[in-house]
Scaffold this motif. Sequence first.
Motif, PDB file in Angstrom:
ATOM      1  N   LYS A 177       0.728   3.066   1.718  1.00 26.95           N
ATOM      2  CA  LYS A 177       1.364   1.815   1.615  1.00 26.95           C
ATOM      3  C   LYS A 177       2.842   1.872   2.547  1.00 26.95           C
ATOM      4  O   LYS A 177       3.397   2.851   2.691  1.00 26.95           O
ATOM      5  N   VAL A 178       3.431   0.603   2.315  1.00 25.42           N
ATOM      6  CA  VAL A 178       4.337   0.626   2.752  1.00 25.42           C
ATOM      7  C   VAL A 178       6.266   0.795   2.104  1.00 25.42           C
ATOM      8  O   VAL A 178       5.487  -0.408   1.158  1.00 25.42           O
ATOM      9  N   TYR A 179       7.086   1.764   2.150  1.00 20.51           N
ATOM     10  CA  TYR A 179       8.423   1.750   1.558  1.00 20.51           C
ATOM     11  C   TYR A 179       9.266   1.571   2.643  1.00 20.51           C
ATOM     12  O   TYR A 179      10.287   2.070   1.092  1.00 20.51           O
ATOM     13  N   ALA A 180       9.311   1.632   3.529  1.00 18.50           N
ATOM     14  CA  ALA A 180      10.599   0.618   3.852  1.00 18.50           C
ATOM     15  C   ALA A 180      10.890   0.204   5.236  1.00 18.50           C
ATOM     16  O   ALA A 180       9.957   0.304   5.446  1.00 18.50           O
ATOM     17  N   VAL A 181      11.620  -0.519   5.480  1.00 20.69           N
ATOM     18  CA  VAL A 181      11.484  -1.363   7.063  1.00 20.69           C
ATOM     19  C   VAL A 181      12.587  -0.379   7.448  1.00 20.69           C
ATOM     20  O   VAL A 181      14.048   0.425   7.028  1.00 20.69           O
ATOM     21  N   PRO A 212       6.401  -0.671  -2.924  1.00 17.36           N
ATOM     22  CA  PRO A 212       5.651  -0.640  -2.254  1.00 17.36           C
ATOM     23  C   PRO A 212       6.326  -1.674  -2.111  1.00 17.36           C
ATOM     24  O   PRO A 212       6.265  -2.239  -2.578  1.00 17.36           O
ATOM     25  N   LEU A 213       6.704  -1.835   0.083  1.00 18.59           N
ATOM     26  CA  LEU A 213       7.233  -3.208   0.192  1.00 18.59           C
ATOM     27  C   LEU A 213       6.016  -4.181   0.917  1.00 18.59           C
ATOM     28  O   LEU A 213       5.970  -5.581   1.749  1.00 18.59           O
ATOM     29  N   LYS A 215       6.732   2.837  12.408  1.00 15.30           N
ATOM     30  CA  LYS A 215       6.099   1.851  11.011  1.00 15.30           C
ATOM     31  C   LYS A 215       5.627   3.118  10.202  1.00 15.30           C
ATOM     32  O   LYS A 215       5.743   3.198   9.128  1.00 15.30           O
ATOM     33  N   GLY A 216       4.761   4.367  11.371  1.00 17.17           N
ATOM     34  CA  GLY A 216       4.289   5.502  10.233  1.00 17.17           C
ATOM     35  C   GLY A 216       5.426   6.377   9.870  1.00 17.17           C
ATOM     36  O   GLY A 216       5.103   7.316   8.848  1.00 17.17           O
ATOM     37  N   ALA A 217       6.780   6.217  10.002  1.00 11.47           N
ATOM     38  CA  ALA A 217       7.471   6.716   9.111  1.00 11.47           C
ATOM     39  C   ALA A 217       8.306   6.263   8.120  1.00 11.47           C
ATOM     40  O   ALA A 217       8.902   7.066   6.957  1.00 11.47           O
ATOM     41  N   VAL A 218       7.582   5.446   7.701  1.00 11.64           N
ATOM     42  CA  VAL A 218       8.213   4.045   6.022  1.00 11.64           C
ATOM     43  C   VAL A 218       6.831   4.454   5.422  1.00 11.64           C
ATOM     44  O   VAL A 218       6.444   3.386   4.793  1.00 11.64           O
ATOM     45  N   THR A 219       5.666   5.110   5.705  1.00 14.34           N
ATOM     46  CA  THR A 219       4.591   4.141   5.197  1.00 14.34           C
ATOM     47  C   THR A 219       4.456   6.360   4.210  1.00 14.34           C
ATOM     48  O   THR A 219       4.320   7.412   5.122  1.00 14.34           O
ATOM     49  N   GLY A 220       3.598   5.287   3.459  1.00 17.32           N
ATOM     50  CA  GLY A 220       3.484   6.663   2.650  1.00 17.32           C
ATOM     51  C   GLY A 220       2.487   7.853   2.651  1.00 17.32           C
ATOM     52  O   GLY A 220       1.009   7.293   3.034  1.00 17.32           O
TER      53      GLY A 220
END
Length: 459
Positions: A146-150, A117-118, A136-141
């Motif tokens: 939680k955010v898992y990528a940029v 998680p970032l 942002k939604g595309a990289v949220t679990g």
Amino acid sequence: MRSRIVTAAAFTAATALAVTGCGSGSSGSSSKSIKVVYWQNLDSTNKLQANFLASMVKEFTKANPGTKVNLVPVTASENDYYTKLQLMMRSPATAPDLVYEDTALINSDIAGGYLKPLDAYTAQWADWSQYAKAAKGAVTGASDGKVYAVPDDTDTRGIWYNKQLLQKAGIPVPWQPKTWADVIAAARKIKAKLPGVTPLNLYTGQAGGEASSMQGFEMLLYGTAAGDKSLYDASQKKWVVGSQGFKDALDFVHTLYGQDLGPSKEQALGANFGTAVGTELIPEGKLAIDIDGSWMPNNWSSAAAKPWKEWQSVMGTAAMPTQNGQAPGRTSMSGGWAWSIPAKAKNPDLAWKFLSTTLQTKTNAAKWNVTNANIAVRTDVASDPAYLDSVPTNKFFTELVADTHYRPGLPEYNQVSTAIQKAMESVTTGQASVDKAASTFDNDVKAAVGEDKTVEGTS
């Protein structure tokens, strides 16, 4: 990530690649060294990302003396890249520090425990506010928020067509089909008037991976009456099976390949066919219509292996129509790639520093979007006239975002996507009828996600 068997040899090869890509062994790892893994497709002449990343490494190491960034390209088909990346992330001995991820696979990797998680990083990063909500939604679990990528980029898909070939076939340009029937009618006219020219390309089959699922099938499926509920009904949290829309999309594939309106089956089912489309068939005037992505100019730019400066006057673009022209009249699919830090990364802090202070600054994000003909995910870049004007088709493909669709961001999508590719391939080769292929898809999905997590389609 995909439903596929990985041999011991594949595991060994992937592990060896991961280990040799690191500049120092685990016993002597420097706290100032990171390993960055990214996908190099089978077109070895395409060095756009390799060259861009090399310039980013040079910029970062100059600003941070004593640091070392090891770039590890994985040359493979798209599906094989996913498999090799997952194998690398399983073990602390082979895990990279930063990885290039297809956003559709992020939730699968989250479920596998492969990603870190970032949120602690993004909470202190001012630039995070510049990223579009959808990106942002595309990289949220999906399970924990939680955010898992940029996000690195996004894309849209539409129709590319050769204006000269359409005119020779008696089709007026600019051309904008209003229904699927219009697309097929144009392909038939081209076949009749232009022997030796492939009328229409729609990616298909398992070798094409997500190109088959997205540029191919889902460009059709999401244009049926069910729209966003064509594949997954978010309101019921269930996968859709038994829908007429699915059969209609398969019937389009059956018509295209059954009536020889598309590439030869041998071409279409080849692992490297996408490269041939962009670098050979289109520039050489052998393909009239191609359902494809916003990134296609990468194949023709001055930095490409075979520059084709005439593309701007030869090629036209059109939106993919909905099945019967129903509102909103057009459809598109969007995906994109992102940078993640593996859960077992040796140096996550330095990886984040490279990502946030170099790779994803406004200046460098804009540079990458222009270089790779991507659709920007940073709002400050997307509104920049320099970005919009850098590629003649950027404005057209950016406008398609208003009517685009996104793949279900769920771990099960990978297996569903594989089932789509299997259904397409069986219809393309003539090994199964549309009804039989659709029935097999339904059974595959039920087996993958559980019958209780499926619902019969209403259209």
